[in-house]
Motif scaffolding. Sequence first.
Motif, mmCIF file in Angstrom:
data_model
loop_
_atom_site.group_PDB
_atom_site.id
_atom_site.type_symbol
_atom_site.label_atom_id
_atom_site.label_comp_id
_atom_site.label_asym_id
_atom_site.label_seq_id
_atom_site.Cartn_x
_atom_site.Cartn_y
_atom_site.Cartn_z
ATOM 1 N N ILE A 39 -5.128 -34.109 -8.671
ATOM 2 C CA ILE A 39 -4.369 -33.616 -9.821
ATOM 3 C C ILE A 39 -3.385 -34.672 -10.298
ATOM 4 O O ILE A 39 -2.531 -35.118 -9.526
ATOM 5 C CB ILE A 39 -3.604 -32.327 -9.457
ATOM 6 C CG1 ILE A 39 -4.571 -31.272 -8.925
ATOM 7 C CG2 ILE A 39 -2.842 -31.798 -10.668
ATOM 8 C CD1 ILE A 39 -3.892 -30.052 -8.357
ATOM 9 N N PRO A 40 -3.458 -35.081 -11.556
ATOM 10 C CA PRO A 40 -2.469 -36.024 -12.094
ATOM 11 C C PRO A 40 -1.079 -35.363 -12.123
ATOM 12 O O PRO A 40 -0.939 -34.209 -12.511
ATOM 13 C CB PRO A 40 -2.958 -36.292 -13.516
ATOM 14 C CG PRO A 40 -4.365 -35.821 -13.557
ATOM 15 C CD PRO A 40 -4.499 -34.765 -12.521
ATOM 16 N N HIS A 41 -0.073 -36.106 -11.693
ATOM 17 C CA HIS A 41 1.285 -35.575 -11.601
ATOM 18 C C HIS A 41 2.283 -36.722 -11.644
ATOM 19 O O HIS A 41 1.904 -37.885 -11.594
ATOM 20 C CB HIS A 41 1.455 -34.792 -10.301
ATOM 21 C CG HIS A 41 1.297 -35.657 -9.080
ATOM 22 N ND1 HIS A 41 0.060 -36.045 -8.608
ATOM 23 C CD2 HIS A 41 2.208 -36.228 -8.262
ATOM 24 C CE1 HIS A 41 0.226 -36.812 -7.539
ATOM 25 N NE2 HIS A 41 1.523 -36.946 -7.315
ATOM 26 N N SER A 42 3.557 -36.377 -11.699
ATOM 27 C CA SER A 42 4.585 -37.410 -11.559
ATOM 28 C C SER A 42 5.360 -37.130 -10.274
ATOM 29 O O SER A 42 5.649 -35.981 -9.948
ATOM 30 C CB SER A 42 5.514 -37.427 -12.772
ATOM 31 O OG SER A 42 6.153 -36.193 -12.926
ATOM 32 N N ASP A 43 5.644 -38.186 -9.552
ATOM 33 C CA ASP A 43 6.309 -38.102 -8.255
ATOM 34 C C ASP A 43 7.706 -38.705 -8.388
ATOM 35 O O ASP A 43 7.854 -39.893 -8.649
ATOM 36 C CB ASP A 43 5.489 -38.869 -7.223
ATOM 37 C CG ASP A 43 6.036 -38.751 -5.813
ATOM 38 O OD1 ASP A 43 7.137 -38.180 -5.626
ATOM 39 O OD2 ASP A 43 5.357 -39.225 -4.887
ATOM 40 N N THR A 44 8.726 -37.872 -8.182
ATOM 41 C CA THR A 44 10.101 -38.358 -8.303
ATOM 42 C C THR A 44 10.569 -39.065 -7.046
ATOM 43 O O THR A 44 11.543 -39.800 -7.084
ATOM 44 C CB THR A 44 11.067 -37.197 -8.606
ATOM 45 O OG1 THR A 44 11.035 -36.279 -7.499
ATOM 46 C CG2 THR A 44 10.697 -36.499 -9.888
#
Length: 166
Positions: A39-44
């Motif tokens: 799943i494409p996501h953004s990781d903080t």
Amino acid sequence: MIDIGSIRENYPPTISSEQLRKLLHVSRRRCVWLLKHHIPHSDTGKKTRRYTIDLETAISFLIDFEESPELFSAAPGEFSTYNKYVRKKLIKEDNTFDDKLRKRILNKFDTIPDVLDDVLDSKAVSKLTGYSVNAVNRWMQKGKLRSVLTPNGRITSKEWVVEFIR
């Protein structure tokens, strides 16, 4: 069936991994694994609220996940702590795990009498690995350790035990 309209209505445009987990009905561990692999996501990088996912991306993944979940399945033992436990129990911290384990199992095989050439029952596997007979039977019944059902109970081969331990 997925009600996409109610999902769009009840969720914000960007969701957290916890919200995704509830949408997919999976564990936290599996959700993180899906995020890392599918799943494409953004990781903080933060410890809490680390992942953010676009709602439309989550919905498209949810549709794919509902249609063919086998495409998103993990390798056997991916979420098991068994391999970590065996490594700590059998061998000290060393990079030559496979060679030492193979030698140790083969040495133990010499002391176990064979009923048939390379066939072991759950008691023999229990003596070999150091786990209880119940644990070995459970592995065989669940298919984690390959076995064959006979009138006298489940049996496995030496090769299958070595393959399972790896």
